[in-house]
Design a protein around this motif. Structure first.
Motif, PDB file in Angstrom:
ATOM      1  N   ALA A 201      -4.348  -7.350   1.649  1.00 15.72           N
ATOM      2  CA  ALA A 201      -3.365  -6.273   1.653  1.00 15.72           C
ATOM      3  C   ALA A 201      -2.417  -6.381   0.462  1.00 15.72           C
ATOM      4  CB  ALA A 201      -2.582  -6.294   2.967  1.00 15.72           C
ATOM      5  N   GLN A 202      -1.914  -7.576   0.208  1.00 11.27           N
ATOM      6  CA  GLN A 202      -1.003  -7.737  -0.919  1.00 11.27           C
ATOM      7  C   GLN A 202      -1.726  -7.562  -2.245  1.00 11.27           C
ATOM      8  OE1 GLN A 202       1.751 -11.105  -0.677  1.00 11.27           O
ATOM      9  NE2 GLN A 202       1.355 -11.218   1.525  1.00 11.27           N
ATOM     10  N   GLY A 203      -2.955  -8.079  -2.325  1.00  9.55           N
ATOM     11  CA  GLY A 203      -3.722  -7.913  -3.552  1.00  9.55           C
ATOM     12  C   GLY A 203      -4.014  -6.445  -3.835  1.00  9.55           C
ATOM     13  N   ALA A 204      -4.447  -5.702  -2.813  1.00 10.08           N
ATOM     14  CA  ALA A 204      -4.727  -4.274  -2.997  1.00 10.08           C
ATOM     15  C   ALA A 204      -3.456  -3.507  -3.343  1.00 10.08           C
ATOM     16  CB  ALA A 204      -5.367  -3.706  -1.727  1.00 10.08           C
ATOM     17  N   SER A 205      -2.329  -3.891  -2.756  1.00 18.31           N
ATOM     18  CA  SER A 205      -1.063  -3.220  -3.062  1.00 18.31           C
ATOM     19  C   SER A 205      -0.694  -3.401  -4.527  1.00 18.31           C
ATOM     20  CB  SER A 205       0.052  -3.779  -2.165  1.00 18.31           C
ATOM     21  OG  SER A 205      -0.219  -3.543  -0.801  1.00 18.31           O
ATOM     22  N   ASN A 206      -0.862  -4.608  -5.040  1.00 18.53           N
ATOM     23  CA  ASN A 206      -0.522  -4.857  -6.442  1.00 18.53           C
ATOM     24  C   ASN A 206      -1.497  -4.174  -7.389  1.00 18.53           C
ATOM     25  OD1 ASN A 206       1.874  -6.524  -6.365  1.00 18.53           O
ATOM     26  ND2 ASN A 206       0.619  -8.133  -5.464  1.00 18.53           N
ATOM     27  N   VAL A 207      -2.785  -4.171  -7.051  1.00 26.49           N
ATOM     28  CA  VAL A 207      -3.763  -3.498  -7.906  1.00 26.49           C
ATOM     29  C   VAL A 207      -3.507  -1.994  -7.914  1.00 26.49           C
ATOM     30  CG1 VAL A 207      -6.212  -2.940  -8.176  1.00 26.49           C
ATOM     31  CG2 VAL A 207      -5.520  -5.286  -7.653  1.00 26.49           C
ATOM     32  N   PHE A 208      -3.234  -1.423  -6.762  1.00 25.06           N
ATOM     33  CA  PHE A 208      -2.953   0.012  -6.683  1.00 25.06           C
ATOM     34  C   PHE A 208      -1.682   0.364  -7.454  1.00 25.06           C
ATOM     35  CE2 PHE A 208      -0.899   3.562  -4.310  1.00 25.06           C
ATOM     36  CZ  PHE A 208      -1.816   4.557  -4.645  1.00 25.06           C
ATOM     37  N   GLY A 209      -0.647  -0.445  -7.298  1.00 29.78           N
ATOM     38  CA  GLY A 209       0.620  -0.149  -7.962  1.00 29.78           C
ATOM     39  C   GLY A 209       0.569  -0.272  -9.466  1.00 29.78           C
ATOM     40  N   CYS A 210      -0.323  -1.117  -9.992  1.00 31.89           N
ATOM     41  CA  CYS A 210      -0.349  -1.339 -11.438  1.00 31.89           C
ATOM     42  C   CYS A 210      -0.732  -0.074 -12.203  1.00 31.89           C
ATOM     43  CB  CYS A 210      -1.294  -2.487 -11.793  1.00 31.89           C
ATOM     44  SG  CYS A 210      -3.050  -2.047 -11.793  1.00 31.89           S
ATOM     45  N   PHE A 211      -1.414   0.867 -11.559  1.00 41.13           N
ATOM     46  CA  PHE A 211      -1.808   2.107 -12.229  1.00 41.13           C
ATOM     47  C   PHE A 211      -0.683   3.138 -12.236  1.00 41.13           C
ATOM     48  CE2 PHE A 211      -5.829   0.306 -10.618  1.00 41.13           C
ATOM     49  CZ  PHE A 211      -6.490   0.161 -11.828  1.00 41.13           C
ATOM     50  N   PHE A 212       0.470   2.794 -11.619  1.00 42.84           N
ATOM     51  CA  PHE A 212       1.600   3.719 -11.566  1.00 42.84           C
ATOM     52  C   PHE A 212       2.867   3.037 -12.080  1.00 42.84           C
ATOM     53  CE2 PHE A 212      -1.427   5.225  -8.434  1.00 42.84           C
ATOM     54  CZ  PHE A 212      -1.485   6.589  -8.700  1.00 42.84           C
ATOM     55  N   SER A 213       2.730   2.259 -13.138  1.00 40.41           N
ATOM     56  CA  SER A 213       3.872   1.630 -13.824  1.00 40.41           C
ATOM     57  C   SER A 213       4.642   0.682 -12.919  1.00 40.41           C
ATOM     58  CB  SER A 213       4.828   2.706 -14.365  1.00 40.41           C
ATOM     59  OG  SER A 213       4.160   3.593 -15.216  1.00 40.41           O
ATOM     60  N   ASN A 214       3.949  -0.016 -12.033  1.00 39.24           N
ATOM     61  CA  ASN A 214       4.591  -0.954 -11.099  1.00 39.24           C
ATOM     62  C   ASN A 214       4.378  -2.391 -11.546  1.00 39.24           C
ATOM     63  OD1 ASN A 214       4.702   0.394  -7.757  1.00 39.24           O
ATOM     64  ND2 ASN A 214       4.912   1.459  -9.697  1.00 39.24           N
ATOM     65  N   GLY A 215       5.334  -3.231 -11.212  1.00 33.52           N
ATOM     66  CA  GLY A 215       5.144  -4.656 -11.319  1.00 33.52           C
ATOM     67  C   GLY A 215       4.677  -5.223  -9.983  1.00 33.52           C
ATOM     68  N   PRO A 216       4.385  -6.531  -9.915  1.00 35.36           N
ATOM     69  CA  PRO A 216       3.943  -7.143  -8.650  1.00 35.36           C
ATOM     70  C   PRO A 216       5.046  -7.104  -7.602  1.00 35.36           C
ATOM     71  CG  PRO A 216       4.318  -8.815 -10.330  1.00 35.36           C
ATOM     72  CD  PRO A 216       4.412  -7.494 -11.021  1.00 35.36           C
ATOM     73  N   VAL A 217       4.640  -6.963  -6.348  1.00 28.27           N
ATOM     74  CA  VAL A 217       5.593  -6.847  -5.245  1.00 28.27           C
ATOM     75  C   VAL A 217       5.388  -7.985  -4.255  1.00 28.27           C
ATOM     76  CG1 VAL A 217       5.739  -4.349  -5.446  1.00 28.27           C
ATOM     77  CG2 VAL A 217       4.035  -5.354  -3.910  1.00 28.27           C
ATOM     78  N   ALA A 218       6.397  -8.178  -3.423  1.00 23.76           N
ATOM     79  CA  ALA A 218       6.340  -9.150  -2.317  1.00 23.76           C
ATOM     80  C   ALA A 218       7.389  -8.717  -1.304  1.00 23.76           C
ATOM     81  CB  ALA A 218       6.588 -10.570  -2.821  1.00 23.76           C
ATOM     82  N   ALA A 219       7.493  -9.460  -0.231  1.00 22.76           N
ATOM     83  CA  ALA A 219       8.465  -9.128   0.813  1.00 22.76           C
ATOM     84  C   ALA A 219       9.844  -9.657   0.440  1.00 22.76           C
ATOM     85  CB  ALA A 219       8.024  -9.704   2.150  1.00 22.76           C
ATOM     86  N   SER A 220      10.866  -8.919   0.808  1.00 19.09           N
ATOM     87  CA  SER A 220      12.247  -9.349   0.647  1.00 19.09           C
ATOM     88  C   SER A 220      12.768  -9.826   1.995  1.00 19.09           C
ATOM     89  CB  SER A 220      13.108  -8.189   0.142  1.00 19.09           C
ATOM     90  OG  SER A 220      14.487  -8.469   0.302  1.00 19.09           O
ATOM     91  N   MET A 221      13.358 -11.012   2.011  1.00 16.10           N
ATOM     92  CA  MET A 221      13.836 -11.556   3.280  1.00 16.10           C
ATOM     93  C   MET A 221      14.978 -10.722   3.846  1.00 16.10           C
ATOM     94  SD  MET A 221      15.223 -15.365   4.236  1.00 16.10           S
ATOM     95  CE  MET A 221      13.574 -16.046   4.149  1.00 16.10           C
ATOM     96  N   SER A 222      15.918 -10.308   3.001  1.00 15.11           N
ATOM     97  CA  SER A 222      17.074  -9.547   3.516  1.00 15.11           C
ATOM     98  C   SER A 222      16.624  -8.220   4.111  1.00 15.11           C
ATOM     99  CB  SER A 222      18.086  -9.327   2.394  1.00 15.11           C
ATOM    100  OG  SER A 222      17.489  -8.618   1.314  1.00 15.11           O
ATOM    101  N   ARG A 223      15.747  -7.486   3.420  1.00 13.45           N
ATOM    102  CA  ARG A 223      15.270  -6.208   3.955  1.00 13.45           C
ATOM    103  C   ARG A 223      14.413  -6.414   5.199  1.00 13.45           C
ATOM    104  NH1 ARG A 223      13.703  -5.183  -1.400  1.00 13.45           N
ATOM    105  NH2 ARG A 223      11.531  -5.193  -0.697  1.00 13.45           N
TER     106      ARG A 223
END
Length: 735
Positions: free
Chosen positions: A380-402
């Motif tokens: 899930a995280q790998g697919a999220s990062n691969v999908f986001g890279c085609f839309f000017s995104n950097g790598p993502v992860a979970a935020s503890m505070s949110r």
């Protein structure tokens, strides 16, 4: 709960062979390598409708939970939680994008595109994916190394990089967004590879809390350093490599006199307001409602309004966010020529991002009583990062505070992040340009205040030191390497030190000489329990750890001394001995507790290095011992047994099996017979494969230490050690 004062057990004394025969041991079918592979191939190729559907829903969990979604009970909580998290995404996304060296609007992109993919493939409904402080820190280093903004222009504007790369002889420049999107592609690829290799749980086990804590604390120092220039309104050149943080602070100190007073005032006001809210207001509000005060969003709005009406950018030279385009970015392919230069950084970002996200997912899963799939989370995280890279995104992860807010205000399912995405989409389409006058120092203040939790991890080092100095060394080495050398090196140094600590612990198994508590089946350390007494003619030694190639030499060297069979210990050959002086002291001290010698009275001996009272008890016939002036004659039993308690041995490799075979042969020469007690089934199988059981008679394998002592401490008329002694009943009383 009231415990019984006495527990009585009566059963036959058992060797391993008799136990297996009596209780009908069945090891199950053992397949060879070829049979195992063919079995898995057949199972993988076998297909029916149910298996196909399970395979699809395993990779696309949304097909499993969405049809069962209960609007009546879940929708309200999901909407409230999703809206609240979306409000948090606005300031955090913009601030963490700035931290990564990207235009602030990219932080909002990262709260939209990758999150949509995680809704489809994720398994945790309570982690909030998007921008993350730790991942943004790591991304910022890569963006800073491979691209940079032109000095003097507003930070975050879409300037071309000053760093150039040569591709086929052509000079190519990269923007920060291109570097970040290429990094996202590499991170996603690594995480998918980790998933294919089923490494999810492995990373969770071997990246210890001490390593992660030291690593993130070191990152916090790097983040603080990167934001100082924005807090003071000064410009400093970027440094990279070892000791870059020292060079950065040298430049900062040299330019403090040219700091922008207006920027300092805005930063101070923002930090003071945020700290007052976090330390004084938030704890009180938390007692009343789960909904948090959106203080970061309020600071962003207030800073934007003040900057707009006072025109801080033109009148006071305060840097602002600048152009924020409306709408969504057009899809584009990241520059593939950058991928080889991002392999190492991508590995680290993928590893750290997954570890932090999955640790939070497991925490919420345990609290709420559901399961998360480690391998599917990697996909899930790998697919999220691969999908986001085609839309000017950097790598993502979970935020503890949110994530804590998402769970705390009532989020139930993955509809929560979907609601958040809808809210973010409205911001991108209509509201984004309103934040163009937001001062960068406000975002930097939000970042710095959010680092408090990471800096408080210093308390863990203080708490670790008295508990385990080796664990504290892991923490300290990781932290100082991150701060002084580099973030990349910090993680690898932490892993290396962790491996060395693990090896140092495993290569030094403890050897404890055990004695029996009279009337029970308890066998305790003779050096620590005064009531533990050894049995005549039997030595029991517990091995406290695995036996493998790294520690067999040490065990072989220390075992005779631990068993009392080395120099200065008792004679090992049966017969009658005359002993004088210090030799008498060493022998009586070693032999008295098991009743192997006899005497007519008690005596206090005081030899150099000893302060222990030696008591001589009447155990054997009085004819077996004679005492003359300065000389004591003792009689040893016909046979000495060395019983190794294997209950704490979890693993034995070929070197450990060879060690036991050699010990058996060497001790037989001295009429000392080796026995193994309480070996696990896994250890027995390993010894059998090593050929140890072809050398050591199976009659020497016992179900427990007490079984061994019960059978071996037979009357003198018992059969010779080469034959299997007939078991007798082991009756035990515990108090």
């Amino acid at each position: 709960m009231d415990l019984p004062e006495e527990l009585q057990v009566a059963r036959p004394a058992l060797t391993v062979t008799k136990r297996d025969h009596t209780y009908q041991y069945s090891p199950g079918e053992k397949r060879g390598l070829c049979e195992t592979l063919s079995y898995h191939v057949r199972e993988s190729c076998r297909c029916d409708r149910d298996r196909a559907w399970r395979a699809v829903t395993a990779k696309l969990p949304i097909l499993s939970w969405l049809p069962r979604y209960n609007f009546r009970t879940d929708f309200v909580g999901d909407v409230i939680s999703g809206t609240t998290v979306a409000i948090m995404h606005i300031p955090q996304g913009m601030a963490y994008a700035l931290l990564a060296g990207l235009p602030p609007v990219v932080g909002l992109y990262m709260a939209f595109f990758p999150v949509l993919m995680y809704v489809i493939m994720g398994t945790s409904p309570h982690v909030s994916m998007g921008t993350s402080a730790v991942v943004s820190m790591l991304m910022g280093q890569a963006v800073g190394d491979l691209s940079s903004s032109i000095e003097g222009s507003p930070e975050g504007s879409r300037n071309e990089s000053l760093v150039q790369d040569s591709v086929n002889g052509t000079s190519v420049t990269y923007t920060p967004i291109q570097v970040a999107s290429a990094l996202s592609l590499v991170v996603g690829a690594w995480q998918i590879v980790f998933g294919l290799l089923h490494l999810g749980e492995v990373f969770g086990r071997f990246l210890s809390d001490m390593l992660i804590s030291g690593f993130t604390t070191g990152l916090a120092f790097q983040v603080l350093t990167s934001q100082v220039k924005s807090l003071f309104g000064i410009s400093v050149p970027r440094h990279s490599g070892p000791f870059s943080i020292i060079n950065t602070y040298v430049d900062i100190i040299s330019k403090l006199l040219s700091a922008n007073i207006t920027v300092i005032i805005v930063s101070s006001i923002t930090i003071i307001i945020l700290v007052i809210n976090n330390e004084l207001i938030k704890p009180r509000v938390k007692k009343i409602t789960k909904l948090p005060i959106p203080i970061e969003l309020m600071a962003v709005v207030a800073g934007t309004v003040a900057s707009f009406f006072l025109d801080l950018n033109k009148n006071y030279n305060v840097r602002v966010v600048g152009d924020i385009p409306t709408g969504l970015p057009s899809p584009s392919v990241p520059p593939l020529e950058l991928l080889p230069r991002l392999v190492v950084t991508g590995f680290i970002v993928g590893l750290v991002g997954y570890t932090t996200t999955f640790s939070m997912a497991k925490l919420f899963a345990k609290k709420k009583g559901y399961a998360v799939d480690a391998t599917q989370e990697l996909y899930a995280q790998g697919a999220s990062n691969v999908f986001g890279c085609f839309f000017s995104n950097g790598p993502v992860a979970a935020s503890m505070s949110r994530s804590l807010i998402q769970e705390g205000v009532g989020g139930v399912t993955l509809i929560t992040p979907f609601i958040s995405c809808v809210f973010i989409l409205l911001i991108l389409l209509f509201v984004g340009p309103l934040f163009e006058t937001l001062p960068n120092c406000v975002l930097s203040s939000i970042i710095v205040v959010s680092l408090k939790g990471m800096f408080l991890q210093f308390h863990e080092l203080v708490a670790l030191w008295p508990v385990s100095k080796l664990d504290a060394i892991i923490w300290a080495s990781t932290f100082f390497t991150c701060v002084v050398i580099n973030i990349d090196y910090g993680l690898f140094v932490g892993i290396g030190v962790s491996v060395l600590v693990l090896l140092s612990r495993s290569q030094s198994p403890s050897l404890q000489r055990l004695g029996r508590v009279p009337g029970t089946d308890l066998y305790l350390d003779c050096d620590k329990y005064a009531t533990a007494q050894e049995v005549a003619g039997i030595r029991v030694v517990r091995i406290g750890g695995a036996l493998h190639f790294a520690n067999t030499a040490q065990v072989k060297e220390e075992l005779p001394e631990a068993a009392g069979l080395g120099e200065g210990g008792p004679p090992t050959q049966p017969g009658v001995y005359s002993i004088t002086g210090n030799t008498f002291k060493a022998t009586t001290e070693t032999m008295l507790s098991n009743g192997s010698i006899s005497g007519e009275d008690n005596q206090e001996t005081d030899f150099e290095g000893y302060s222990k009272k030696v008591e001589k008890r009447e155990i054997l016939d009085s004819d077996d011992q004679q005492t003359t002036a300065g000389t004591t004659t003792i009689s040893l039993p016909d046979t000495l047994w060395l019983v190794l308690d294997m209950s704490c041995v979890s693993f034995v490799d070929s070197s450990g099996g060879k060690l036991l075979s050699e010990l058996h042969k060497e001790l037989e020469v001295s009429s000392v017979h080796l026995c193994l007690a309480a070996p696990s089934e896994k250890v027995l199988n390993q010894l059998e494969r090593c050929g140890t059981l072809d050398v050591l008679p199976k009659e020497r394998l016992f179900h427990s230490v007490h079984d061994a002592v019960t059978i071996l401490s037979r009357p003198p008329a018992a059969p010779s050690p080469a034959r299997s002694p007939e078991p007798r009943e082991a009756s035990v009383t515990r108090f």
